[in-house]
Design a protein around this motif. Structure first.
Motif, PDB file in Angstrom:
ATOM      1  N   ALA A  21     -16.188   2.169   2.046  1.00 49.38           N
ATOM      2  CA  ALA A  21     -17.139   1.075   2.226  1.00 49.38           C
ATOM      3  C   ALA A  21     -16.531  -0.259   1.823  1.00 49.38           C
ATOM      4  CB  ALA A  21     -18.408   1.349   1.415  1.00 49.38           C
ATOM      5  N   MET A  22     -15.795  -0.285   0.712  1.00 52.01           N
ATOM      6  CA  MET A  22     -15.160  -1.514   0.254  1.00 52.01           C
ATOM      7  C   MET A  22     -14.124  -2.008   1.256  1.00 52.01           C
ATOM      8  SD  MET A  22     -13.258  -2.258  -3.387  1.00 52.01           S
ATOM      9  CE  MET A  22     -12.086  -0.916  -3.170  1.00 52.01           C
ATOM     10  N   LEU A  23     -13.304  -1.104   1.769  1.00 45.27           N
ATOM     11  CA  LEU A  23     -12.279  -1.504   2.729  1.00 45.27           C
ATOM     12  C   LEU A  23     -12.897  -1.947   4.046  1.00 45.27           C
ATOM     13  CD1 LEU A  23      -9.496   1.175   2.123  1.00 45.27           C
ATOM     14  CD2 LEU A  23      -9.674  -1.146   1.205  1.00 45.27           C
ATOM     15  N   ASN A  24     -13.992  -1.328   4.438  1.00 40.09           N
ATOM     16  CA  ASN A  24     -14.681  -1.738   5.657  1.00 40.09           C
ATOM     17  C   ASN A  24     -15.184  -3.169   5.536  1.00 40.09           C
ATOM     18  OD1 ASN A  24     -15.975  -1.186   8.309  1.00 40.09           O
ATOM     19  ND2 ASN A  24     -17.855  -1.429   7.128  1.00 40.09           N
ATOM     20  N   LEU A  25     -15.771  -3.514   4.397  1.00 44.74           N
ATOM     21  CA  LEU A  25     -16.258  -4.877   4.188  1.00 44.74           C
ATOM     22  C   LEU A  25     -15.108  -5.878   4.098  1.00 44.74           C
ATOM     23  CD1 LEU A  25     -19.104  -4.274   1.574  1.00 44.74           C
ATOM     24  CD2 LEU A  25     -19.399  -5.113   3.907  1.00 44.74           C
ATOM     25  N   SER A  26     -14.005  -5.457   3.497  1.00 46.34           N
ATOM     26  CA  SER A  26     -12.882  -6.375   3.304  1.00 46.34           C
ATOM     27  C   SER A  26     -12.105  -6.637   4.585  1.00 46.34           C
ATOM     28  CB  SER A  26     -11.922  -5.807   2.252  1.00 46.34           C
ATOM     29  OG  SER A  26     -11.199  -4.705   2.777  1.00 46.34           O
ATOM     30  N   GLY A  27     -12.139  -5.678   5.519  1.00 49.78           N
ATOM     31  CA  GLY A  27     -11.344  -5.806   6.730  1.00 49.78           C
ATOM     32  C   GLY A  27      -9.891  -5.419   6.541  1.00 49.78           C
ATOM     33  N   LEU A  28      -9.535  -4.923   5.358  1.00 52.04           N
ATOM     34  CA  LEU A  28      -8.157  -4.499   5.117  1.00 52.04           C
ATOM     35  C   LEU A  28      -7.845  -3.209   5.868  1.00 52.04           C
ATOM     36  CD1 LEU A  28      -7.803  -5.088   1.268  1.00 52.04           C
ATOM     37  CD2 LEU A  28      -6.580  -6.314   3.070  1.00 52.04           C
ATOM     38  N   SER A  29      -6.678  -3.168   6.467  1.00 47.72           N
ATOM     39  CA  SER A  29      -6.218  -1.959   7.148  1.00 47.72           C
ATOM     40  C   SER A  29      -4.709  -2.043   7.270  1.00 47.72           C
ATOM     41  CB  SER A  29      -6.861  -1.827   8.538  1.00 47.72           C
ATOM     42  OG  SER A  29      -6.500  -2.928   9.353  1.00 47.72           O
ATOM     43  N   GLY A  30      -4.102  -0.920   7.571  1.00 44.74           N
ATOM     44  CA  GLY A  30      -2.652  -0.914   7.667  1.00 44.74           C
ATOM     45  C   GLY A  30      -2.023  -1.006   6.284  1.00 44.74           C
ATOM     46  N   ARG A  31      -0.782  -1.351   6.218  1.00 43.84           N
ATOM     47  CA  ARG A  31      -0.027  -1.351   4.964  1.00 43.84           C
ATOM     48  C   ARG A  31      -0.215  -2.665   4.211  1.00 43.84           C
ATOM     49  NH1 ARG A  31       3.548   2.353   3.657  1.00 43.84           N
ATOM     50  NH2 ARG A  31       4.948   2.000   1.890  1.00 43.84           N
ATOM     51  N   VAL A  32      -0.418  -2.574   2.897  1.00 42.11           N
ATOM     52  CA  VAL A  32      -0.479  -3.767   2.051  1.00 42.11           C
ATOM     53  C   VAL A  32       0.556  -3.637   0.939  1.00 42.11           C
ATOM     54  CG1 VAL A  32      -2.931  -4.111   2.539  1.00 42.11           C
ATOM     55  CG2 VAL A  32      -2.256  -2.891   0.471  1.00 42.11           C
ATOM     56  N   GLY A  54      -1.424   2.607   2.326  1.00 42.22           N
ATOM     57  CA  GLY A  54       0.024   2.707   2.179  1.00 42.22           C
ATOM     58  C   GLY A  54       0.572   1.698   1.195  1.00 42.22           C
ATOM     59  N   VAL A  55      -0.088   1.559   0.050  1.00 45.88           N
ATOM     60  CA  VAL A  55       0.225   0.524  -0.931  1.00 45.88           C
ATOM     61  C   VAL A  55       1.633   0.713  -1.498  1.00 45.88           C
ATOM     62  CG1 VAL A  55      -0.513  -0.540  -3.097  1.00 45.88           C
ATOM     63  CG2 VAL A  55      -2.224   0.426  -1.527  1.00 45.88           C
ATOM     64  N   ASP A  56       2.387  -0.392  -1.588  1.00 46.80           N
ATOM     65  CA  ASP A  56       3.719  -0.327  -2.186  1.00 46.80           C
ATOM     66  C   ASP A  56       3.649  -0.296  -3.711  1.00 46.80           C
ATOM     67  OD1 ASP A  56       5.097  -0.338   0.256  1.00 46.80           O
ATOM     68  OD2 ASP A  56       4.999  -2.518   0.382  1.00 46.80           O
ATOM     69  N   VAL A  57       2.808  -1.167  -4.300  1.00 48.64           N
ATOM     70  CA  VAL A  57       2.647  -1.225  -5.755  1.00 48.64           C
ATOM     71  C   VAL A  57       1.156  -1.235  -6.074  1.00 48.64           C
ATOM     72  CG1 VAL A  57       3.072  -2.549  -7.869  1.00 48.64           C
ATOM     73  CG2 VAL A  57       4.796  -2.512  -6.049  1.00 48.64           C
ATOM     74  N   TYR A  58       0.741  -0.342  -6.968  1.00 46.98           N
ATOM     75  CA  TYR A  58      -0.665  -0.240  -7.380  1.00 46.98           C
ATOM     76  C   TYR A  58      -0.737  -0.448  -8.886  1.00 46.98           C
ATOM     77  CZ  TYR A  58      -5.531   1.336  -7.117  1.00 46.98           C
ATOM     78  OH  TYR A  58      -6.909   1.404  -7.145  1.00 46.98           O
ATOM     79  N   GLU A  59      -1.128  -1.639  -9.300  1.00 51.17           N
ATOM     80  CA  GLU A  59      -1.230  -1.961 -10.719  1.00 51.17           C
ATOM     81  C   GLU A  59      -2.554  -1.460 -11.274  1.00 51.17           C
ATOM     82  OE1 GLU A  59       0.310  -5.887 -12.096  1.00 51.17           O
ATOM     83  OE2 GLU A  59       0.204  -6.374  -9.968  1.00 51.17           O
TER      84      GLU A  59
END
Length: 201
Positions: A21-32, A54-59
């Motif tokens: 749900a959060m990603l749908n609202l944000s519009g984020l998709s693909g690699r970040v 496909g996150v490279d770094v997750y703090e």
């Protein structure tokens, strides 16, 4: 003891729903490149986010909880020590998504505002800031009764309209929100985008 895996699975399903749900609202998709999570106690949210983006770094700012070994299977994760209301180990403008799922539900107002200012700082222009909080939308007589009867003195309400206005003045645009179920009732997860800085000619 037999019920424990079922409880774990329910929590995992709920986490998957919340992340989607959060990603749908944000519009984020693909690699970040980089995601930052505040208040993480378990690995489930990080696991879902890394799989989806496909996150490279997750703090992660927070206490990893009793299942420390489960974080070792996520090589993208960088653990940061928790601070009172600071993300001092994260560079300004470096994060595609910075989020706090339920941390603010049990934090005092001034602490929450301090964290929000830090989330704005670390988000890149065009990046996403998302957080869960108990707003006016989450309170009714049933919830209040539960709080009073259960002596829930650590539930903190964040004024919704004031918060949205304050964040707008600091360069965030509200994209939307949705209601989450929590142990004390409901919270609202609000999702914002950090506006691009216009160059002056």
């Amino acid at each position: 003891m037999a019920a424990e895996p079922a409880v774990d699975r329910l929590d995992a399903v709920r986490t998957e729903f919340d992340v989607a749900a959060m990603l749908n609202l944000s519009g984020l998709s693909g690699r970040v490149d980089r995601v930052c999570e505040l208040g993480a106690g378990t690995h489930e949210c990080a696991e879902c986010m890394i799989a989806a983006l496909g996150v490279d770094v997750y703090e992660v700012y927070g206490t990893p909880g009793a299942r420390l070994g489960q974080w070792h299977g996520l090589p993208q994760v960088v653990m940061r020590p928790p601070y009172a209301r600071s993300l001092v180990d994260t560079e300004s403008g470096s994060v595609d998504l910075v989020h706090a799922q339920q941390l603010f539900v049990r934090r005092p107002f001034v602490t929450v505002v301090g964290y929000l200012e830090e989330m704005i700082r670390v988000a890149r222009p065009g990046g996403t800031v998302a957080f869960g909080a108990i707003t006016e939308y989450c309170i009714d007589d049933v919830v209040l009764r539960r709080w009073i009867d259960g002596d829930s003195t650590d539930c903190h309400v964040l004024p919704r309209a004031w918060t949205i206005d304050m964040l707008d003045r600091r360069g965030l645009t509200l994209l939307g929100s949705y209601v989450q179920l929590i142990t004390t009732g409901r919270s609202e997860l609000l999702v914002f985008r950090k506006r691009q800085v216009r160059s002056v000619r």
